[in-house]
Design an enzyme around this catalytic site. Structure first.
Site, mmCIF file in Angstrom:
data_model
loop_
_atom_site.group_PDB
_atom_site.id
_atom_site.type_symbol
_atom_site.label_atom_id
_atom_site.label_comp_id
_atom_site.label_asym_id
_atom_site.label_seq_id
_atom_site.Cartn_x
_atom_site.Cartn_y
_atom_site.Cartn_z
ATOM 1 N N ASP A 96 -63.142 -7.934 -11.042
ATOM 2 C CA ASP A 96 -62.574 -8.458 -10.004
ATOM 3 C C ASP A 96 -61.896 -9.375 -8.583
ATOM 4 O O ASP A 96 -62.190 -9.422 -7.700
ATOM 5 C CB ASP A 96 -64.351 -8.255 -9.128
ATOM 6 C CG ASP A 96 -65.460 -7.643 -9.049
ATOM 7 O OD1 ASP A 96 -65.276 -6.716 -9.730
ATOM 8 O OD2 ASP A 96 -66.611 -7.826 -9.742
ATOM 9 N N MET B 207 -58.485 -2.505 -16.438
ATOM 10 C CA MET B 207 -60.230 -1.814 -16.505
ATOM 11 C C MET B 207 -59.846 -0.748 -15.151
ATOM 12 O O MET B 207 -60.552 0.443 -15.766
ATOM 13 C CB MET B 207 -61.389 -2.738 -16.040
ATOM 14 C CG MET B 207 -62.489 -2.292 -16.180
ATOM 15 S SD MET B 207 -63.350 -3.402 -16.233
ATOM 16 C CE MET B 207 -63.886 -4.416 -17.790
ATOM 17 N N LYS C 25 -73.379 -11.252 -6.864
ATOM 18 C CA LYS C 25 -73.895 -9.958 -6.076
ATOM 19 C C LYS C 25 -74.393 -9.548 -7.899
ATOM 20 O O LYS C 25 -75.334 -8.327 -7.665
ATOM 21 C CB LYS C 25 -72.605 -9.513 -5.631
ATOM 22 C CG LYS C 25 -72.874 -7.339 -5.435
ATOM 23 C CD LYS C 25 -71.859 -7.076 -5.198
ATOM 24 C CE LYS C 25 -71.958 -5.874 -5.345
ATOM 25 N NZ LYS C 25 -71.319 -5.190 -6.317
ATOM 26 N N ASN C 26 -73.665 -9.566 -8.421
ATOM 27 C CA ASN C 26 -73.883 -8.601 -9.778
ATOM 28 C C ASN C 26 -74.823 -9.387 -11.162
ATOM 29 O O ASN C 26 -75.058 -8.735 -11.527
ATOM 30 C CB ASN C 26 -72.196 -8.936 -9.896
ATOM 31 C CG ASN C 26 -70.981 -8.044 -10.025
ATOM 32 O OD1 ASN C 26 -70.926 -7.682 -9.357
ATOM 33 N ND2 ASN C 26 -69.717 -8.581 -10.269
ATOM 34 N N ARG D 127 -74.002 2.197 -7.121
ATOM 35 C CA ARG D 127 -74.191 1.949 -9.191
ATOM 36 C C ARG D 127 -74.662 0.832 -9.878
ATOM 37 O O ARG D 127 -74.251 1.389 -10.458
ATOM 38 C CB ARG D 127 -72.551 1.155 -8.550
ATOM 39 C CG ARG D 127 -71.813 1.201 -10.309
ATOM 40 C CD ARG D 127 -71.290 2.326 -10.688
ATOM 41 N NE ARG D 127 -71.001 2.493 -11.765
ATOM 42 C CZ ARG D 127 -70.510 3.345 -12.782
ATOM 43 N NH1 ARG D 127 -70.359 3.651 -11.963
ATOM 44 N NH2 ARG D 127 -70.150 3.503 -13.722
ATOM 45 N N ASP E 282 -67.658 1.160 -5.496
ATOM 46 C CA ASP E 282 -66.536 1.828 -5.229
ATOM 47 C C ASP E 282 -65.108 2.696 -5.756
ATOM 48 O O ASP E 282 -66.219 3.530 -7.361
ATOM 49 C CB ASP E 282 -66.022 0.410 -5.441
ATOM 50 C CG ASP E 282 -66.489 -0.733 -5.122
ATOM 51 O OD1 ASP E 282 -66.833 -0.639 -3.629
ATOM 52 O OD2 ASP E 282 -66.387 -1.518 -5.617
#
Length: 435
Positions: free
Chosen positions: A320, A342, A22-23, A97, A121
């Site tokens: 994540d 983070m 995904k990223n 995002r 998110d």
């Protein structure tokens, strides 16, 4: 609002293949705007966030053809820049995002890039300063409409420069790199992110004619070029999904094989699960997890002190995965401190695990101590709501290990990051129904 009904306590078996990352997809898809030539991308995950970005590109005028499952061609030879100032874009761009990474390629190729304040998110502050400070250093003029929360950058011609990023932001680095490849002169980016997905983007850009060196390090040097050409790119498997399946196998005492994981790009992920006492076997490019029928024991430090698992920029552990590691620790033997550095809101979902019987002490917004049950008592079923993608998959893993039938609402959050997850889980024996 969609719902999963999960009957927990069943052992799973078989093999599962991770989706495309995904990223990585969110970066790679934005990069197609850098050239008027055809770009072919394979292994694109069929998930909500990625599909939203593909729809945004189509509304921008990018010609898109689907060649097969996960395979598309993109041609940005007639981009409609007027769409960027439309009311529709202000709505569409706000819902994703990853849309922030449209700005760098648009600025580089067309001299202007706009974006509404993007969503995503609700896991804490996610500032955009790194992105725009990088563009400004390349010579862009920045503007911000406070009433509409609308950002813009413009430049007749970007000029290469030296910059030291204030944080090793993955999306920030990707955005600046995509802007700098068409800038005049040489750009040096220090404290750059160097995650595998960022490396994939840089390698793809080099195949398109860019001149990027230092790939895989935190010091990138980019010699600007006049134009880029088309290419073909295949995305890596999703490392967060791979970690999710490792955790699922351990929590449900299941024997699972995760196929084609790209071991060399997993970094600290196998090590983190090993510290929880989970056995992973490497079989060529697969991960085999044997059934942990006797449970798994958390390793303390050499001096006997409690283990801490924390996130860090690559090659450290990705943030994540901390939600998943936390839920897996609830059934381990021993204790662990989870330190989410983070995002200050990402651990707030632990109240749902506490309702299920987990022993968790939320120390502050960034830290939680988990005291494992060692399977001496199981989590109990409950009704819960998914607050974000990673908390959602963590709650799903908890529900699959729990005794009884659980309900998870707002599963659209899970669908944002996981492709056909209920179908794929049923294929390995999970009792899950989408309502």
């Amino acid at each position: 609002m969609g719902t999963f009904t999960i009957e927990g306590g069943h052992s799973l078996h078989g093999s599962i293949t991770p989706q495309g990352a995904k990223n990585e997809a969110l970066q790679i898809l934005c990069a197609v705007l850098l050239t008027p030539e055809k770009v072919t991308i394979n292994n694109i995950p069929d998930i909500v966030d990625v599909n939203k970005l593909i729809a945004l590109l189509e509304d921008l005028g990018v010609k898109i053809q689907k060649k097969g499952k996960g395979s598309y061609t993109f041609m940005a030879n007639d981009v409609n820049l007027d769409y960027l100032l439309s009311d529709q874009f202000k709505v569409d761009g706000r819902g994703l995002r990853g849309s922030i990474m449209l700005v760098g390629p648009l600025l580089a190729r067309f001299g202007k890039g706009y974006i509404p304040k993007p969503g995503g998110d609700k896991i804490g502050r996610r500032r955009l300063d790194t992105h725009f400070e990088g563009f400004i250093k390349l010579g862009a003029k920045f503007r911000y409409n406070r009433e509409e929360h609308f950002y813009g950058v413009e430049a007749e011609k970007l000029k290469g420069t030296y910059m030291l990023l204030d944080e090793a932001s993955v999306t920030g680095t990707a955005n600046i790199v995509m802007a700098a490849v068409l800038a005049e002169g040489t750009t040096t980016i220090y404290n750059a992110a160097c995650e595998p997905y960022l490396q994939q983007l840089c390698k793809m850009l080099n195949r398109m004619g860019a001149k990027i060196s230092g790939i895989g390090s935190n010091l990138l040097t980019i010699e600007g070029v006049d134009s880029l050409k088309g290419t073909t790119h295949t995305m890596l498997p999703d490392m967060i999904e791979i970690g999710s399946w490792i955790g699922l196998a351990a929590m449900t005492k299941s024997e699972l094989t995760i196929k084609d994981v790209s071991w060399e790009n997993l970094g600290q992920i196998p090590t983190a699960f090993h510290k929880l006492g989970i056995t992973l076997e490497r079989r060529e490019d697969d991960i085999h997890i044997p059934a942990h029928t006797e449970g798994y024991k958390i390793h303390n430090y050499i001096d006997g002190s409690i283990l801490t698992i924390a996130d860090a920029p690559w090659p450290g552990l990705t943030p994540d995965l901390l939600s998943i590691i936390l839920v897996v620790a609830t059934q381990a033997k021993g204790e662990v401190l989870i330190h989410q550095k983070m995002f200050e809101s990402r651990l707030f979902f632990v109240d749902k695990l506490i309702d299920m019987g987990a022993k968790i002490i939320l120390c502050d917004p960034h830290r939680a101590t988990v005291i494992g049950h060692d399977f001496k008592s199981t989590l109990k079923s409950t009704v819960m709501t998914s607050p974000d993608i990673r908390a959602g998959i963590s709650l799903l893993i908890a529900a699959l290990s729990a005794k009884g039938t659980s309900t998870i609402h707002n599963i659209e959050q899970i669908d944002r990051g996981y492709e056909s997850i209920d179908t794929r889980l049923r294929a390995i024996g999970a009792h899950i129904t989408r309502v």
